[in-house]
Design a protein around this motif. Structure first.
Motif, PDB file in Angstrom:
ATOM      1  N   THR A   9      23.260 -12.260  73.183  1.00  0.00           N
ATOM      2  CA  THR A   9      21.750 -12.529  73.772  1.00  0.00           C
ATOM      3  C   THR A   9      21.158 -11.209  73.801  1.00  0.00           C
ATOM      4  O   THR A   9      21.336  -9.926  74.314  1.00  0.00           O
ATOM      5  CB  THR A   9      21.913 -13.053  75.070  1.00  0.00           C
ATOM      6  N   VAL A  11      18.229  -8.714  75.458  1.00  0.00           N
ATOM      7  CA  VAL A  11      17.934  -8.430  76.869  1.00  0.00           C
ATOM      8  C   VAL A  11      16.820  -7.724  76.905  1.00  0.00           C
ATOM      9  O   VAL A  11      17.334  -6.487  76.592  1.00  0.00           O
ATOM     10  CB  VAL A  11      19.068  -8.477  77.755  1.00  0.00           C
ATOM     11  N   GLU A  13      14.434  -5.780  79.749  1.00  0.00           N
ATOM     12  CA  GLU A  13      14.374  -5.671  81.152  1.00  0.00           C
ATOM     13  C   GLU A  13      13.316  -4.376  81.336  1.00  0.00           C
ATOM     14  O   GLU A  13      13.185  -3.551  80.545  1.00  0.00           O
ATOM     15  CB  GLU A  13      15.833  -5.103  81.789  1.00  0.00           C
ATOM     16  N   THR A  22      13.168  -9.673  83.701  1.00  0.00           N
ATOM     17  CA  THR A  22      14.081  -9.831  82.646  1.00  0.00           C
ATOM     18  C   THR A  22      13.965 -11.034  81.685  1.00  0.00           C
ATOM     19  O   THR A  22      13.581 -12.079  82.308  1.00  0.00           O
ATOM     20  CB  THR A  22      15.614  -9.715  83.272  1.00  0.00           C
ATOM     21  N   HIS A  24      15.396 -13.127  78.204  1.00  0.00           N
ATOM     22  CA  HIS A  24      16.486 -13.324  77.323  1.00  0.00           C
ATOM     23  C   HIS A  24      16.141 -13.867  76.058  1.00  0.00           C
ATOM     24  O   HIS A  24      15.314 -15.057  76.273  1.00  0.00           O
ATOM     25  CB  HIS A  24      17.561 -14.167  77.851  1.00  0.00           C
TER      26      HIS A  24
END
Length: 333
Positions: A9, A11, A13, A22, A24
């Motif tokens: 995944t 990510v 942030e 955040t 995904h």
């Protein structure tokens, strides 16, 4: 801001904006829908493509432009399809731009880092749970299909006339942190909805781009946020390089996923297709993207046969997805 990988995944942030900020993104293996003149229902997710950071790959075995741009890489078979799944664990809003090479997948224009709110070139998440292809008309996309660079099949080559980037690039811009705090105070307990993100030489051996395939019924929602709602200077960009599966094995030593079943075989096995509806206004689609030739159309013009198993089938009644569970249900096959 930071970009990382957790269990395939991607990510994004933004702790400097807000602890909740955040995003995904996963890249789902799927069936290639036939390019047979029909608008097909949403195909399932058959598991995530494996992702590796460019820095973790053997540097002598990857193209120089991958090393220069950084980002992540994944393998795909020629003519294999994918869709992108987006989620925000807390429900934090993002504006997400997606491009095939340098061509925006929402409005067909050349990539820029800025948001175009007049001719919308991004999706909002939560709200847009996935993207299966190029937005060619209202409620219709042309499926993302992997094709080699240098043969003029990809959207990037058809629009720009150049073979420079290939793969994908994503750019995520978060909502302003103070605005999110105001909304949380007004809403109280918030239940997250579904949500997507990532920064010229001749094409490298094994490098792939995305070309338009068959048609899928999918709504791309019109933006609801105002331009001033987004953080004005904070954004994060990521390149997603695509390697053909044989080159992936040579570079990484890892075995790529097996080629997926055909859509016709999947349907004959009695497995589900999906439909998802949103009551929000939808984009009309891009005339630029609508004018692109699909892989099937180009192969017919050229007398080539690059799309195996383009067999049509009688579509079953789709499983109607509810927004609260749509992402998990579609990705569980």
């Amino acid at each position: 801001m930071a970009i990382g990988l957790i269990d395939n995944t991607l990510v994004f942030e933004f702790p400097e904006v807000h602890p909740d900020a955040t995003l995904h993104v996963t890249f789902q293996r799927t069936l290639r829908v036939p390019d047979d003149g029909r608008d097909h229902h949403l195909p399932p997710g058959l598991g995530c493509f494996p992702l590796r950071t460019v820095d973790d790959l053997p540097q002598v075995r990857i193209p120089a432009d991958w090393r220069r741009r950084g980002g992540v890489a994944m393998p795909m078979w020629q003519a294999e399809a994918c869709w992108l799944s987006f989620s925000s664990p807390s429900g934090y809003p993002f504006a997400l731009k997606i491009a095939a090479g340098m061509v925006n997948a929402v409005n067909g224009k050349f990539w820029t880092d800025e948001l175009d709110v007049v001719d919308q070139d991004y999706v909002e998440v939560p709200g847009q749970p996935w993207l299966d292809g190029f937005c060619v008309a209202k409620d219709t996309v042309r499926q993302f299909v992997a094709m080699p660079l240098g043969q003029d099949y990809t959207a990037e080559e058809q629009v720009t006339g150049k073979t420079e980037h290939g793969g994908l690039q994503l750019l995520a811009r978060p909502l302003r942190g103070e605005l999110w705090e105001q909304r949380k105070a007004e809403w109280g307990t918030f239940e997250p909805a579904c949500a997507m993100q990532c920064e010229a030489s001749p094409p490298a051996a094994g490098a792939m781009g995305l070309a338009p395939g068959g048609s899928i019924r999918q709504q791309i929602n019109k933006a609801q946020e105002l331009m001033e709602d987004w953080e004005p200077t904070v954004r994060s960009r990521c390149f997603v390089h695509i390697s053909n599966s044989l080159a992936w094995r040579a570079a990484t030593g890892a075995t790529p996923p097996a080629s997926p079943p055909t859509a016709a075989d999947y349907t004959r096995a009695g497995l589900p297709w999906f439909a998802w509806y949103d009551d929000r206004p939808a984009l009309r689609g891009s005339q630029i993207l609508a004018s692109l030739a699909s892989v099937n159309a180009l192969e017919r013009q050229r007398g080539e046969a690059v799309l195996p198993e383009n067999e049509g089938f009688e579509p079953p009644e789709p499983v109607k997805l509810k927004p609260s569970r749509s992402r998990d249900v579609r990705s569980s096959f």
